[in-house]
Design an enzyme around this catalytic site. Structure first.
Site, short mmCIF file in Angstrom:
data_model
loop_
_atom_site.label_atom_id
_atom_site.label_comp_id
_atom_site.label_asym_id
_atom_site.label_seq_id
_atom_site.Cartn_x
_atom_site.Cartn_y
_atom_site.Cartn_z
N GLY A 148 -28.34 42.53 -8.69
CA GLY A 148 -29.42 43.35 -9.19
C GLY A 148 -29.57 43.12 -10.68
O GLY A 148 -28.59 42.85 -11.39
N CYS A 149 -30.80 43.19 -11.19
CA CYS A 149 -31.01 42.91 -12.62
C CYS A 149 -30.35 43.97 -13.49
O CYS A 149 -29.74 43.65 -14.52
CB CYS A 149 -32.50 42.79 -12.94
SG CYS A 149 -33.53 44.14 -12.36
#
Length: 342
Positions: A148-149
């Site tokens: 996930g960013c």
């Protein structure tokens, strides 16, 4: 050698970012692009900024002949990747940009994503895609699960500190600001310009954000015991970028030196001189991460700030970095674009 590449879900932001980056890659050729709702359209119609490139038209996934494809990027929605990837040839290398294979524990996946995992055998072979921490495993992998960013940003700031044991593991707070492209391209009322501009707000507060599953998994693995962090993300009226301000207990000089030692020699991670802090303006459109450390006025407290571009290093750039490793290419290939400023 030229590697034949397919991008599944090329009509979304991360798909377009992959095309932008691969366009400068000397040994990759995009041979297939899928986009379910945009099937039959030219990429130039969907993303006019890519009209200068000679690209195949978007098609449905079932129309792609994977026999001539070396690696597929799956930029598909969560839960969709599991069913799609399960049907792909077992000889095909895959980098998945969704959340479907990030969590090793099926119970953790069900907890954070609300449904049982439907591809457990493939989950067992997936390698977590935080490149600088899983480089050797990624080189040998067939399936890499992109992070996930938000999770990537927090981990770049904290993982070396957790691993070295130089901070209090029971007092970690992550205050994170994320740009709107992280929410995807689908139409949503709360992302309309009139709803979002001229303000910002917290969301998924109080321990409900799904990326906490990645923090729990990775920090606990590094520490050898359960580690839980406080994490509050905020949506800001910007197109790109994540800025994480992390509050920890420790010695600032030790924290800074630990980060500097860990990332020495890493092409894409820059630890700033002590006392300097990063800005999303300085990494925009690039695969670079900037990390800064300052001493808090309260003795024994330290502030670590990390900035990256959510679409590049937080997603598509990270995916290309991992694909380079999987295909035996130099890790930096296609990723040395300077940040866009101002």
């Amino acid at each position: 050698m030229t590697h034949k590449i397919a991008i599944l879900g090329a009509s979304g932001y991360t798909g377009a970012e992959l095309v932008r980056l691969i366009a400068t890659h000397p040994s990759m050729e995009i041979v297939a692009l899928s986009g379910d709702r945009k099937a039959g359209m030219a990429m130039a119609e969907v993303f006019p900024h890519l009209r200068h490139l000679d690209l195949p038209n978007l098609v449905k996934i079932e129309e792609i002949d994977f026999s001539g494809v070396d690696l597929a990027f799956c930029a598909l929605p969560h839960a969709t990747s599991q069913s799609v990837i399960s049907q792909l040839p077992t000889t095909l290398k895959i980098v998945d940009l969704s959340a479907d294979f990030r969590l090793r524990d099926p119970a953790a996946y069900e907890k954070w994503y609300g449904k049982p995992h439907s591809a457990l055998e493939m989950q067992k072979e997936a390698v977590y895609g935080l490149t600088e921490f899983y480089r050797e495993e990624i080189k040998q992998a067939r399936l890499v699960a992109g992070t996930g960013c938000n999770a990537a940003t927090g981990q770049y700031a904290l993982s070396p500190l957790v691993e070295a044991g130089v901070i209090d593991l029971d007092e970690i707070l992550i205050d994170l600001k994320a740009a709107v492209s992280g929410a995807g391209r689908s139409l949503k009322e709360n992302l309309l310009h009139a709803e979002l501009s001229e303000g910002y707000h917290a969301y998924a507060a109080g321990g409900t954000h799904r990326h906490l599953g990645e923090f729990d998994q990775e920090f606990s693995k590094l520490a050898g015991r359960p580690v839980q962090v406080q994490f509050t993300p905020h949506l800001i009226p910007a197109n790109r970028g994540i800025l994480a301000t992390v509050y920890v207990r420790g010695d600032a000089a030790v924290v800074h030196q630990t980060l500097a030692n860990k990332y020495e020699g890493e092409t894409f991670i820059e630890v700033l001189p002590m006392g300097q802090l990063p800005s999303t303006k300085h990494i925009r459109g690039s695969n670079f991460v900037h990390i800064g450390v300052i001493t808090d006025r309260i003795e024994g407290r330290v502030i670590v700030v990390a900035a990256l571009d959510n679409l590049t290093k937080g997603s598509s750039g990270q995916a290309l970095q991992n694909a380079n490793l999987m295909l035996g290419e130099p890790e930096e290939t296609g990723l040395m674009l300077a940040p866009v400023f101002p």
